[in-house]
Enzyme design. Sequence first.
Site, mmCIF file in Angstrom:
data_model
loop_
_atom_site.group_PDB
_atom_site.id
_atom_site.type_symbol
_atom_site.label_atom_id
_atom_site.label_comp_id
_atom_site.label_asym_id
_atom_site.label_seq_id
_atom_site.Cartn_x
_atom_site.Cartn_y
_atom_site.Cartn_z
ATOM 1 C CG ASP A 198 22.958 30.820 69.142
ATOM 2 O OD1 ASP A 198 23.729 31.608 69.725
ATOM 3 O OD2 ASP A 198 23.347 29.786 68.574
ATOM 4 C CD GLU A 208 29.251 34.716 78.572
ATOM 5 O OE1 GLU A 208 28.709 33.878 79.324
ATOM 6 O OE2 GLU A 208 28.798 35.867 78.424
ATOM 7 C CD1 TRP A 209 26.458 32.294 72.943
ATOM 8 C CD2 TRP A 209 27.014 31.020 74.688
ATOM 9 N NE1 TRP A 209 27.339 31.344 72.488
ATOM 10 C CE2 TRP A 209 27.698 30.549 73.538
ATOM 11 C CE3 TRP A 209 27.204 30.364 75.899
ATOM 12 C CZ2 TRP A 209 28.557 29.448 73.578
ATOM 13 C CZ3 TRP A 209 28.057 29.277 75.936
ATOM 14 C CH2 TRP A 209 28.713 28.842 74.783
ATOM 15 N N GLY A 210 26.008 35.976 77.106
ATOM 16 C CA GLY A 210 25.485 36.769 78.204
ATOM 17 C C GLY A 210 25.321 36.066 79.526
ATOM 18 C CG ASP A 256 30.624 30.671 69.695
ATOM 19 O OD1 ASP A 256 30.029 30.998 70.745
ATOM 20 O OD2 ASP A 256 30.013 30.281 68.677
#
Length: 409
Positions: A214, A191-193, A156
């Site tokens: 998320d 890294e959530w883009g 994460d």
Amino acid sequence: MTFQLLKLRKSLLFIAAFLLASLNTTATKRDSLALTPPMGFMTWNKYKEDINEQLIRQIADKMAADGYAEAGYKYIFIDDGWQGGRDKRNNILPDPKKFPSGMKALADYVHSKGLLLGIYSDAAHLTCAGYTASYKFEEQDAKTFAQWGIDYLKYDYCHAPSDSAVAHKRYKKMADALQKSGRKIALGVCEWGQLNPELWARQAGGSLWRVSYDVRDMWKDIVKQGGMGIIDIIDITEPLYKYAGPGHWLDMDMLVVGLDGKGGPSSDLGGVGCTYSEYQTQMSMWCMFASPLAMSHDILNENEATRHILLNKEIIAINQDALGEAAHRIDFPGACRIYLRQLSGNRQALAIINPSNTPQPVQLPLSIIGNAKEYSFRDVWEHKTTRQHKAWQGTLQPHETKVFTITTQ
């Protein structure tokens, strides 16, 4: 002077080419760790931090006995909340109350069921939930994970700098440490883009990378507080389709199929649950885009409608197709959307989504597929095959998705 400049320029070009080739070789080598999108069960959405070794063993038993392992769901991903700090030599430890037998014994048990074990950490000092993370302990933690028998690391990016160059560096450091660990451990870049990981995550050693914030248990984000619905993630993923391929996948986050608005974190920020048409659309499009498939529902107490979606071998076969291409959107007038994916064996997969809130008739000319006189359409949800000559026509209910595998007759 001119000769010296030319010589220097050639030297710099040679060094640049060497470094690029080295990066590509490393990326190609790590690609072999996930030649098809990983499939399994992830603990976070249902259990959050309420995890322990007994639960993981029960999930392993369920997956092995109830058809999930056979269908391709090979991983159990232990998410955040397993950590118990570090010992006096700075070796990372599992929580002794949650995992009294230790991670090595748990990994051995999971492996005995024909499954693989994933674990979680973060590229900072603390994880998203505030537990011990791996920044500045990359090599030590990688060796520990290898000694335990870990097969996958979800890494994460909470509490880390919002800079793509720093992110690239931190992920590469962990990927290099995993490569030196003596065990094949795939790396999931979480890294959530937001820092464009499609441009660097593969070179940094990632086998896959998240494309969005998320996922929540909802069709569409209407509260605008950072949660992502199913259709939101579909929209974010489609423009990135060219970056997917064997060993380097676009991770659309967990499947919320079957959560019914009763999950933990997935019920935050508007996550009130979905219809089963919407859950089927999530499964359809995660497979069309070749995303990893991480179940997150109450697998120990599931209903048949959930099993019907998650264990459909025909849609899973699209996800796991060896060619590894992701779907792309085709221009088409009207409310419905058309997505096409090239499959191995000179086949294609076609998805039709109705994102609207009303039923929509569709008449799809087969010229968008090719110029053959006849096509065989296999409906992967109805398990029926028909022959189509000029056009496919039908009506889609709100938020429904039809998926076909297509071959030329």
